[in-house]
Design a protein around this motif. Structure first.
Motif, PDB file in Angstrom:
ATOM      1  N   ARG A 104     -75.828  34.275 -41.739  1.00  0.00           N
ATOM      2  CA  ARG A 104     -75.050  33.601 -42.774  1.00  0.00           C
ATOM      3  C   ARG A 104     -74.518  32.264 -42.240  1.00  0.00           C
ATOM      4  NH1 ARG A 104     -70.528  37.621 -43.947  1.00  0.00           N
ATOM      5  NH2 ARG A 104     -70.909  37.983 -41.735  1.00  0.00           N
ATOM      6  N   GLY A 105     -74.171  31.375 -43.161  1.00  0.00           N
ATOM      7  CA  GLY A 105     -73.599  30.090 -42.786  1.00  0.00           C
ATOM      8  C   GLY A 105     -72.362  30.258 -41.916  1.00  0.00           C
ATOM      9  N   ILE A 106     -71.485  31.172 -42.294  1.00  0.00           N
ATOM     10  CA  ILE A 106     -70.227  31.361 -41.560  1.00  0.00           C
ATOM     11  C   ILE A 106     -70.495  31.788 -40.121  1.00  0.00           C
ATOM     12  CG2 ILE A 106     -69.964  33.773 -42.364  1.00  0.00           C
ATOM     13  CD1 ILE A 106     -66.953  31.489 -42.134  1.00  0.00           C
ATOM     14  N   TYR A 107     -71.533  32.598 -39.920  1.00  0.00           N
ATOM     15  CA  TYR A 107     -71.868  33.031 -38.565  1.00  0.00           C
ATOM     16  C   TYR A 107     -72.381  31.842 -37.739  1.00  0.00           C
ATOM     17  CZ  TYR A 107     -73.966  35.375 -34.582  1.00  0.00           C
ATOM     18  OH  TYR A 107     -74.294  35.744 -33.299  1.00  0.00           O
ATOM     19  N   LEU A 108     -73.255  31.054 -38.321  1.00  0.00           N
ATOM     20  CA  LEU A 108     -73.789  29.888 -37.589  1.00  0.00           C
ATOM     21  C   LEU A 108     -72.681  28.881 -37.294  1.00  0.00           C
ATOM     22  CD1 LEU A 108     -77.299  29.278 -39.219  1.00  0.00           C
ATOM     23  CD2 LEU A 108     -76.748  30.388 -37.043  1.00  0.00           C
ATOM     24  N   LEU A 109     -71.774  28.719 -38.245  1.00  0.00           N
ATOM     25  CA  LEU A 109     -70.630  27.833 -38.001  1.00  0.00           C
ATOM     26  C   LEU A 109     -69.811  28.349 -36.820  1.00  0.00           C
ATOM     27  CD1 LEU A 109     -68.593  25.576 -38.602  1.00  0.00           C
ATOM     28  CD2 LEU A 109     -67.647  26.991 -40.438  1.00  0.00           C
ATOM     29  N   GLY A 110     -69.461  29.633 -36.847  1.00  0.00           N
ATOM     30  CA  GLY A 110     -68.683  30.227 -35.746  1.00  0.00           C
ATOM     31  C   GLY A 110     -69.430  30.135 -34.427  1.00  0.00           C
ATOM     32  N   HIS A 111     -70.735  30.328 -34.483  1.00  0.00           N
ATOM     33  CA  HIS A 111     -71.567  30.237 -33.283  1.00  0.00           C
ATOM     34  C   HIS A 111     -71.502  28.825 -32.689  1.00  0.00           C
ATOM     35  CE1 HIS A 111     -74.979  31.001 -30.629  1.00  0.00           C
ATOM     36  NE2 HIS A 111     -75.607  29.959 -31.134  1.00  0.00           N
ATOM     37  N   LEU A 112     -71.616  27.822 -33.541  1.00  0.00           N
ATOM     38  CA  LEU A 112     -71.547  26.438 -33.056  1.00  0.00           C
ATOM     39  C   LEU A 112     -70.156  26.107 -32.515  1.00  0.00           C
ATOM     40  CD1 LEU A 112     -73.737  24.576 -35.731  1.00  0.00           C
ATOM     41  CD2 LEU A 112     -74.280  24.918 -33.308  1.00  0.00           C
ATOM     42  N   VAL A 113     -69.113  26.643 -33.147  1.00  0.00           N
ATOM     43  CA  VAL A 113     -67.754  26.401 -32.647  1.00  0.00           C
ATOM     44  C   VAL A 113     -67.613  27.027 -31.256  1.00  0.00           C
ATOM     45  CG1 VAL A 113     -65.278  26.751 -33.050  1.00  0.00           C
ATOM     46  CG2 VAL A 113     -66.799  26.325 -34.987  1.00  0.00           C
ATOM     47  N   ALA A 114     -68.066  28.270 -31.106  1.00  0.00           N
ATOM     48  CA  ALA A 114     -67.928  28.969 -29.819  1.00  0.00           C
ATOM     49  C   ALA A 114     -68.709  28.255 -28.714  1.00  0.00           C
ATOM     50  CB  ALA A 114     -68.409  30.413 -29.965  1.00  0.00           C
ATOM     51  N   VAL A 115     -69.935  27.845 -29.025  1.00  0.00           N
ATOM     52  CA  VAL A 115     -70.769  27.194 -28.006  1.00  0.00           C
ATOM     53  C   VAL A 115     -70.199  25.812 -27.643  1.00  0.00           C
ATOM     54  CG1 VAL A 115     -73.067  26.203 -27.593  1.00  0.00           C
ATOM     55  CG2 VAL A 115     -72.855  28.503 -28.550  1.00  0.00           C
ATOM     56  N   THR A 116     -69.678  25.110 -28.633  1.00  0.00           N
ATOM     57  CA  THR A 116     -69.070  23.803 -28.362  1.00  0.00           C
ATOM     58  C   THR A 116     -67.805  23.986 -27.511  1.00  0.00           C
ATOM     59  OG1 THR A 116     -69.942  22.995 -30.469  1.00  0.00           O
ATOM     60  CG2 THR A 116     -68.229  21.672 -29.440  1.00  0.00           C
ATOM     61  N   ASP A 117     -67.019  25.009 -27.821  1.00  0.00           N
ATOM     62  CA  ASP A 117     -65.824  25.324 -27.033  1.00  0.00           C
ATOM     63  C   ASP A 117     -66.207  25.639 -25.579  1.00  0.00           C
ATOM     64  OD1 ASP A 117     -62.911  25.833 -27.067  1.00  0.00           O
ATOM     65  OD2 ASP A 117     -63.493  27.903 -26.615  1.00  0.00           O
ATOM     66  N   GLY A 118     -67.337  26.312 -25.417  1.00  0.00           N
ATOM     67  CA  GLY A 118     -67.796  26.673 -24.069  1.00  0.00           C
ATOM     68  C   GLY A 118     -68.159  25.466 -23.219  1.00  0.00           C
ATOM     69  N   MET A 119     -68.352  24.312 -23.865  1.00  0.00           N
ATOM     70  CA  MET A 119     -68.675  23.097 -23.110  1.00  0.00           C
ATOM     71  C   MET A 119     -67.473  22.609 -22.296  1.00  0.00           C
ATOM     72  SD  MET A 119     -70.886  21.235 -26.139  1.00  0.00           S
ATOM     73  CE  MET A 119     -71.099  19.614 -25.381  1.00  0.00           C
ATOM     74  N   LEU A 120     -66.254  22.953 -22.747  1.00  0.00           N
ATOM     75  CA  LEU A 120     -65.061  22.444 -22.054  1.00  0.00           C
ATOM     76  C   LEU A 120     -65.032  22.834 -20.572  1.00  0.00           C
ATOM     77  CD1 LEU A 120     -62.388  23.017 -24.889  1.00  0.00           C
ATOM     78  CD2 LEU A 120     -63.304  20.819 -24.116  1.00  0.00           C
ATOM     79  N   PRO A 121     -65.074  24.138 -20.234  1.00  0.00           N
ATOM     80  CA  PRO A 121     -65.066  24.484 -18.803  1.00  0.00           C
ATOM     81  C   PRO A 121     -66.373  24.094 -18.096  1.00  0.00           C
ATOM     82  CG  PRO A 121     -65.277  26.467 -20.151  1.00  0.00           C
ATOM     83  CD  PRO A 121     -65.000  25.329 -21.088  1.00  0.00           C
ATOM     84  N   LEU A 122     -67.475  24.150 -18.835  1.00  0.00           N
ATOM     85  CA  LEU A 122     -68.776  23.836 -18.234  1.00  0.00           C
ATOM     86  C   LEU A 122     -68.814  22.385 -17.742  1.00  0.00           C
ATOM     87  CD1 LEU A 122     -71.321  25.539 -17.914  1.00  0.00           C
ATOM     88  CD2 LEU A 122     -72.059  24.813 -20.181  1.00  0.00           C
ATOM     89  N   LEU A 123     -68.130  21.517 -18.476  1.00  0.00           N
ATOM     90  CA  LEU A 123     -68.083  20.095 -18.113  1.00  0.00           C
ATOM     91  C   LEU A 123     -66.846  19.778 -17.282  1.00  0.00           C
ATOM     92  CD1 LEU A 123     -69.136  18.687 -21.604  1.00  0.00           C
ATOM     93  CD2 LEU A 123     -70.544  18.729 -19.540  1.00  0.00           C
ATOM     94  N   ASP A 124     -66.072  20.827 -16.961  1.00  0.00           N
ATOM     95  CA  ASP A 124     -64.847  20.662 -16.176  1.00  0.00           C
ATOM     96  C   ASP A 124     -63.815  19.809 -16.918  1.00  0.00           C
ATOM     97  OD1 ASP A 124     -63.523  21.502 -13.947  1.00  0.00           O
ATOM     98  OD2 ASP A 124     -64.330  19.980 -12.594  1.00  0.00           O
ATOM     99  N   PHE A 125     -63.773  19.962 -18.223  1.00  0.00           N
ATOM    100  CA  PHE A 125     -62.839  19.208 -19.061  1.00  0.00           C
ATOM    101  C   PHE A 125     -61.570  20.005 -19.351  1.00  0.00           C
ATOM    102  CE2 PHE A 125     -66.335  16.460 -21.296  1.00  0.00           C
ATOM    103  CZ  PHE A 125     -66.439  15.687 -20.160  1.00  0.00           C
ATOM    104  N   GLY A 126     -61.528  21.256 -18.918  1.00  0.00           N
ATOM    105  CA  GLY A 126     -60.349  22.079 -19.178  1.00  0.00           C
ATOM    106  C   GLY A 126     -60.748  23.467 -19.596  1.00  0.00           C
ATOM    107  N   PRO A 127     -59.737  24.335 -19.855  1.00  0.00           N
ATOM    108  CA  PRO A 127     -60.034  25.726 -20.218  1.00  0.00           C
ATOM    109  C   PRO A 127     -60.566  25.836 -21.652  1.00  0.00           C
ATOM    110  CG  PRO A 127     -57.679  25.311 -20.358  1.00  0.00           C
ATOM    111  CD  PRO A 127     -58.294  24.039 -19.866  1.00  0.00           C
TER     112      PRO A 127
END
Lengths: 159, 159
Positions: free
Chosen positions: B43-66
């Motif tokens: 569903r759209g809502i799942y893909l939206l949540g998926h993109l939010v979660a993966v984008t959020d995961g970029m923060l520690p991966l790039l050492d930008f914060g928790p």
């Protein structure tokens, strides 16, 4: 050295998308490719032809040589799916894609890293002075995203 | 200079995908986001949540914060759609995405070009010696493709 690393990163991203496309094509029958990716949306065969035409268009854009299958643009770029035009078979399109990719791969490997930062052929020398990002490598970045976009749709043809 | 140009090209590719996502989200109602992108698919809502979660995961991966919304991984990364878990609303997810992107954008602009070629946090110092392409900028290249892939699916929610 640094330019070499950039080029490697971008070509690797392109190669990953190209490999994903083939992983998918290898799982899809010609009959499945005749299906719509979602009700009322583009069929697999149209998206395949579209990707072949756009990939073929990279040859002159990167100054790697003339188009090999320019005639595909009429059906797969300028017209929408179900335009009534006769389409090549999936087998033909897949074989076209392999031929184009052979030329692209060879040219990718032969282009010195620095030359990837020279202008692509759709930008003028004048505009390139103020827009140096409109270089050959940028075409690969954009086309990788374009391929990912359509692979995301083609995956819906899997059972 | 070349590193700066290259960083600009990659960030511009990310920004383009992010803008495409929002162009789409702005056209989709909350009801439309509850629909499947294709029968039996996410569903759209799942893909939206998926993109939010993966984008959020970029923060520690790039050492930008928790992480800001690490709890989203449970529903949108580790579980498939229709797992029966209660989901945040589309409004909440969209607002999360905007907050994450503000932190990302600021960090993008503050990171000197050369530092983009330092290792991301999921690769060890040892492995990075032989795999220098596993740098922060490469995360952006990969995540742009990932976003394009799912935007290609979300577009099917439009009427």
């Amino acid at each position: 050295m640094e330019a070499q690393l950039f080029v490697k990163m971008v070509l690797s991203s392109w190669n990953t998308q190209y490999a994903e496309l083939w992983k998918l094509l290898d799982q899809l029958s010609d009959e499945q490719l005749q299906n719509e990716t979602s009700p009322g949306r583009n069929r697999g065969i149209y998206l395949l032809g579209h990707l072949v035409a756009v990939t073929d268009g990279m040859l002159p854009l990167l100054d790697f040589g003339p188009r090999m299958y320019a005639q595909l643009d009429g059906i797969f770029v300028h017209l929408p799916d179900k335009s009534g035009q006769e389409m090549p078979t999936a087998t033909t399109l897949k074989s076209n894609l392999k031929e184009i990719n052979e030329v692209l791969s060879t040219s990718f490997n032969n282009l010195p890293a620095e030359q990837w930062f020279s202008r692509h052929t759709a930008v003028s020398e004048f505009d390139f002075i103020s827009q140096p990002y409109r270089n050959k490598l940028n075409i690969i970045i954009n086309r990788s995203n374009h391929m990912a976009y359509h692979v995301g749709q083609l995956v819906y043809l899997l059972k």
